[in-house]
Scaffold this motif. Structure first.
Motif, PDB file in Angstrom:
ATOM      1  N   THR A  91      54.267  36.305  42.583  1.00 34.17           N
ATOM      2  CA  THR A  91      52.981  36.203  41.097  1.00 34.17           C
ATOM      3  C   THR A  91      52.737  35.215  41.364  1.00 34.17           C
ATOM      4  OG1 THR A  91      53.958  38.219  40.642  1.00 34.17           O
ATOM      5  CG2 THR A  91      52.186  36.731  38.902  1.00 34.17           C
ATOM      6  N   SER A  95      49.392  33.107  42.451  1.00 35.37           N
ATOM      7  CA  SER A  95      48.807  32.448  41.523  1.00 35.37           C
ATOM      8  C   SER A  95      48.416  30.829  41.514  1.00 35.37           C
ATOM      9  CB  SER A  95      49.498  32.773  39.783  1.00 35.37           C
ATOM     10  OG  SER A  95      49.433  33.932  39.731  1.00 35.37           O
ATOM     11  N   LYS A 140      45.005  38.210  38.763  1.00 33.09           N
ATOM     12  CA  LYS A 140      44.788  37.124  38.969  1.00 33.09           C
ATOM     13  C   LYS A 140      43.477  36.840  39.681  1.00 33.09           C
ATOM     14  CE  LYS A 140      48.867  35.862  37.040  1.00 33.09           C
ATOM     15  NZ  LYS A 140      48.285  34.568  35.879  1.00 33.09           N
TER      16      LYS A 140
END
Length: 956
Positions: A91, A95, A140
């Motif tokens: 993640t 990002s 995101k």
């Protein structure tokens, strides 16, 4: 393993040594990472962390983008592992890639990236980590597509994407969409949600969406939903088969629907119902009422509800039966909440429109709405304005028409006939409590009362002929009818008098019919229905009697005879409501009520007799003494004759006169207790002269020996069964009267005891024959006068016990100046009577002499010893008892010792001078051949020594 070791070494080198070319190295490392699908979690974790670190060091530039790599990385992370550490690092990596990338405007990248997310979400049922990871990534990446909103939204609702997702995943996706692109897309999401299978989850999403909105936004959103609802139901009435229309006026797109099916409508209406039900919604409404600017929005919302409800009522009758059924059910849920959201005028308009609808279910719900609205005002104790009363008074004739019995007979409302009629009656009941005041209103309700009484007469005529008592629905309707009539009588009072006679006859007949219905433990439902019906009848009866007591004396006897029925008293719930009727009856003037009460026929049933005694006592005690004196003859006659319950039951059972049931000794005692309690309550209220009259009547009655005559039984035998039964009750009553009145009853001691001592003396000579009544077939007249059977012997002993207990009480409460002791002969007469009991053949025959002496005779002797002021008289009494210690029968000797023991305990110091005379007898007692005599003698000597403080052994 060598490859993994090399990768870790490389990663460590890159993190520490690389100073430039971060972008190029990152791209190479991404390509390398894709080949590590089967590597260890530790290796993958290090590579991802290194890659995220490198990308983080890149300076953001328009020439740099990782857009092409985001999709493959998501796919790699989804299928490589479920390790949470890797997912968390993944993640961070994604990002970082998004942060260093410009806004994406390539269409093919949208499908690649969302395709990877969709695939991950599609597997979310079996892998929770996939779901959490995908949603986090989704949050995101959506901002990357700011310039491609239409395409992103189109992909969201494309079956290629949504078709792979379960509803929980869909809702999370929708949250991401609205959270990223704003509320402009709520319309689209909402329409899709109510088309889904899991509408409960759809509402959870909607609730979460509405929760953070301020009150203005909240109300505007709900207005939009209501507007949609109104358009849908109107379209249904115009063209059911092909409904195509613009559901929302969207600024960005124009969303068209094909065939609008029943499930879509059903879901939308259920969402509306849930929104209205939500407590937070009502809080938002309250916020509007405090702000004038917001009040306009609230008014608009109220108008929208009115339009929505009326449109439902108008189109429901034009729909197919299937759609009508579903529509009615769903709209009923909405109706449950609108009454608190509308102004009174608007609510009345909606309700009036609905109550005239052709759909019975709509009619039923509208009546329930009206009742609930009025009841809510009643609960808040708010007084209606004149205008409000007039609005609701208009409903009374309509409710009266829908409540008519003819609607049930003719089935006007089909399967809903019973429910509508019963609900109409319940609503009229509520109305009568709230809006019946006022001259004009009274006239309207009086017409309703006349119609309902007319219906009750018709029902009475068909109660048994049409077997109404076996129909649960009919019983419930009649119950509601009677309760409504009772409420109208409560409010209209004397205006209803001309019709009350008809109504009372009806309700009493219905009660009698219900009591005659045979019930059994197997048919529980039937028993419960009858119970509820009886409770309704009694509640209505209580209201009628309480509000028109001046006209109820003519019905008092009938009412009480029903109230004391065993079936009424045996059921705790029914008996509770019967008690309310009894309380209402006490409002009748006593001069009218007492003659009716004493004429009640209770058929010798124990519970009925007890209840009647209790009620008579209650009524008399409510009267002033002066008024009691007027009816004293009737009252005393009732209680004196009631004294013969034991005797009458015995006669009725033996001769089969009127009893077809068994009455136990416990039940007889229960009746005698009730009789005694009521008499004592009354005597406490009367003057002393009245007590004298009553005791005189009791004595006269007790001396009567007119028994049920037969050729086989002489009427003058003092110990025949009937006379003994009367004496048991008589002396039990006198014992309790003296016990409660104490000194007040003392003046009548001599008068009472003269007759009693004759019985005591005669009973001492009786001898048990050993034959029961069953065996000897009443051959008592062929035996000597001193013989008695065992059954009557036991009854006689009961009489003697009560007499001796009564004597003990008189001796206890006798005053010092000597009501009993005035006559020098009377103490001697008493002792002679008591002396006869020491050698009573009766108690000796029944094998109960020892206990009889200890618990009954001895206390009397001791009380007499205490009252004797003359030491010579005391000496005579003690000498007489001492002589009994030399009787041949050990039980007589035993009785003498316990009597002396009682005397010493009652008058210790007065007995001390007589010790020299007593000690020789005590010495004999210690050497008695019977062990029990020895024991009581030893105990007596021990007590004397304790009192004297020295031993008497040397004198024995």
């Amino acid at each position: 393993s060598d490859r993994s070791t090399l990768a870790i070494s490389l990663a460590n080198h890159l993190n520490s040594a690389l100073k430039s070319n971060h972008f190029e190295v990152s791209l190479k490392l991404i390509e390398c990472l894709k080949t590590f699908e089967n590597s260890s979690d530790a290796c993958v974790s290090v590579l991802i962390g290194t890659l995220a670190n490198l990308i983080g060091k890149i300076e953001k530039s328009g020439e740099i983008s990782f857009a092409d790599q985001i999709g493959p990385i998501i796919a790699f992370l989804t299928k490589t592992t479920e390790n949470m550490q890797i997912r968390n690092l993944g993640t961070i990596l994604v990002s970082a890639m998004i942060e260093k990338s410009p806004k994406i405007d390539k269409d093919e990248l949208i499908f690649e990236i969302f395709g990877a997310v969709a695939k991950c979400l599609a597997e979310s049922d079996s892998k929770l980590s996939n779901f959490e990871f995908s949603i986090e990534i989704l949050r995101k990446i959506i901002p990357l597509f700011e310039g491609k909103k239409e395409m992103v939204v189109g992909f969201f609702f494309d079956e290629i994407f949504l078709g792979k997702l379960k509803n929980p995943a869909k809702f999370s996706v929708f949250e991401c969409l609205i959270g990223s692109f704003g509320k402009d897309y709520f319309d689209l999401v909402f329409v899709h949600l109510i088309s889904s299978e899991e509408k409960a989850n759809a509402f959870i999403f909607l609730e979460n969406y509405l929760d953070p909105l301020d009150s203005v936004q909240y109300m505007e959103t709900l207005n939009q939903i209501l507007y949609a609802g109104e358009k849908i139901v109107k379209k249904m009435s115009v063209n059911e088969t092909d409904m195509k229309f613009d559901l929302f006026d969207l600024q960005k797109f124009e969303l068209k629907f094909g065939k609008l099916d029943k499930k879509f409508v059903q879901n939308l209406l259920e969402i509306v119902a849930k929104c209205l039900e939500n407590k937070k919604f009502h809080q938002k409404i309250a916020e509007h009422s405090l702000n004038k600017e917001k009040a306009a929005i609230q008014k608009h919302f109220q108008n929208q509800i009115v339009k929505f409800c009326i449109s439902i009522a108008e189109i429901s009758q034009n729909c197919s039966k299937i759609k009508q059924k579903n529509l009615t059910f769903l709209c009923s849920k909405i109706f449950d909440y609108v009454h608190s959201l509308l102004l009174v005028k608007d609510f009345a308009a909606v309700s009036e429109k609905l109550i005239s609808n052709a759909d019975p279910k709509i009619v039923l719900k509208s009546i329930q709405m009206v009742a609930k609205y009025v009841e809510s005002q009643f609960e808040r104790n708010e007084k209606f304005s004149f205008e409000t009363e007039q609005l609701f008074t208009k409903f009374v004739p309509k409710l009266t028409n829908t409540a008519e019995y003819s609607n049930i007979k003719n089935g006007k409302f089909g399967s809903e006939s019973f429910s509508i009629c019963q609900t109409s009656l319940a609503t009229l009941d509520v109305f009568s409590m709230k809006i019946i005041d006022g001259k004009n209103n009274s006239k309207v309700f009086m017409k309703t009362f006349e119609k309902l009484v007319e219906d009750s007469r018709e029902i009475r005529g068909k109660m048994e002929a049409e077997n109404h008592l076996k129909s649960e629905e009919i019983l419930a309707y009649i119950c509601s009818l009677f309760l409504c009539i009772g409420s109208l009588i409560t409010r209209l009072k004397l205006k209803t008098f001309p019709l009350v006679n008809d109504y009372l006859t009806t309700v009493l007949d219905c009660l009698r019919s219900s009591l005659n219905v045979p019930l059994n433990s197997e048919n529980v439902d039937m028993s419960k229905n009858i119970e509820i019906f009886q409770i309704g009848c009694l509640s209505s009866l209580a209201m009628t009697v309480a509000n028109l007591p001046g006209f109820m004396h003519a019905y008092a006897k009938q009412i009480i005879e029903i109230l004391i029925e065993p079936k009424v008293l045996a059921n705790q719930n029914v008996a509770f409501h019967a008690k309310k009727v009894f309380s209402a009856l006490t409002l009748i003037k006593p001069r009218l009520l007492v003659p009716a009460v004493v004429e009640v026929n209770c058929q010798q049933l124990p519970t009925a007799v007890c209840k009647l005694h209790e009620f008579v006592g209650q009524v008399v005690c409510l009267m002033d003494v002066e008024k009691i004196e007027v009816h004293l003859e009737v009252i005393f006659k009732y209680f004196v004759e009631a004294l013969d319950y034991r005797r009458n039951v015995s006669v009725g059972r033996k001769e089969s006169l009127f009893l077809d049931f068994e009455v136990s000794e416990d039940e007889i005692r229960m009746v005698e207790e009730s009789h005694k309690n009521s008499i004592i309550r009354i005597l406490f209220k009367l003057k002393e002269k009245h007590l004298k009259i009553f005791i005189s009547k009791l004595l006269s009655h007790s001396k009567k020996n007119e028994i049920y005559e037969t050729e086989k039984e002489p009427s003058q035998n003092l110990f025949n069964t009937n006379h003994l039964n009367r004496c048991i009750s008589f002396y039990f009553l006198l014992e309790k009267i003296v016990e409660n009145l104490k000194n007040i009853a003392a003046p009548y001691a001599a008068q009472i005891l003269l007759e009693a001592m004759k019985i005591l003396k005669a009973s001492a000579q009786l001898k048990i024959t050993g034959q029961s009544n069953e065996t000897k077939k009443r051959k008592l007249n062929k035996k000597t006068g001193n013989e008695i059977d065992c059954e009557n012997g036991e009854k006689t002993l009961k009489v003697c016990t009560s007499i001796l207990n009564l004597l003990a009480l008189f001796l206890k409460f006798d005053s010092d100046d000597g009501r009993l002791m005035k006559s020098g002969e009377f103490p001697g007469e008493i002792f002679a009577t008591l002396s006869s009991q020491f050698e009573s053949k009766l108690s000796l025959s029944l094998k109960s002499h020892s206990e009889f002496m200890r618990s009954v005779v001895a206390p009397c002797v001791a009380k007499l010893a205490k009252l004797l002021n003359d030491s010579n008289q005391l000496k005579v009494l003690v000498s007489g008892v001492l002589m009994k210690m030399r009787d041949l029968n050990w039980e007589v000797r035993f009785g003498a010792v316990v009597a002396l023991e009682a005397c010493f305990k009652e008058v210790s110091f007065e007995m001390v001078p007589l010790l020299p005379e007593c000690l020789p007898y005590f010495s004999e007692g210690l050497e008695d051949e019977n062990q029990r005599v020895q024991e009581v003698t030893k105990n007596l000597i021990g007590y004397i020594e304790d009192v004297l403080g020295e031993s008497v052994e040397e004198y024995l």
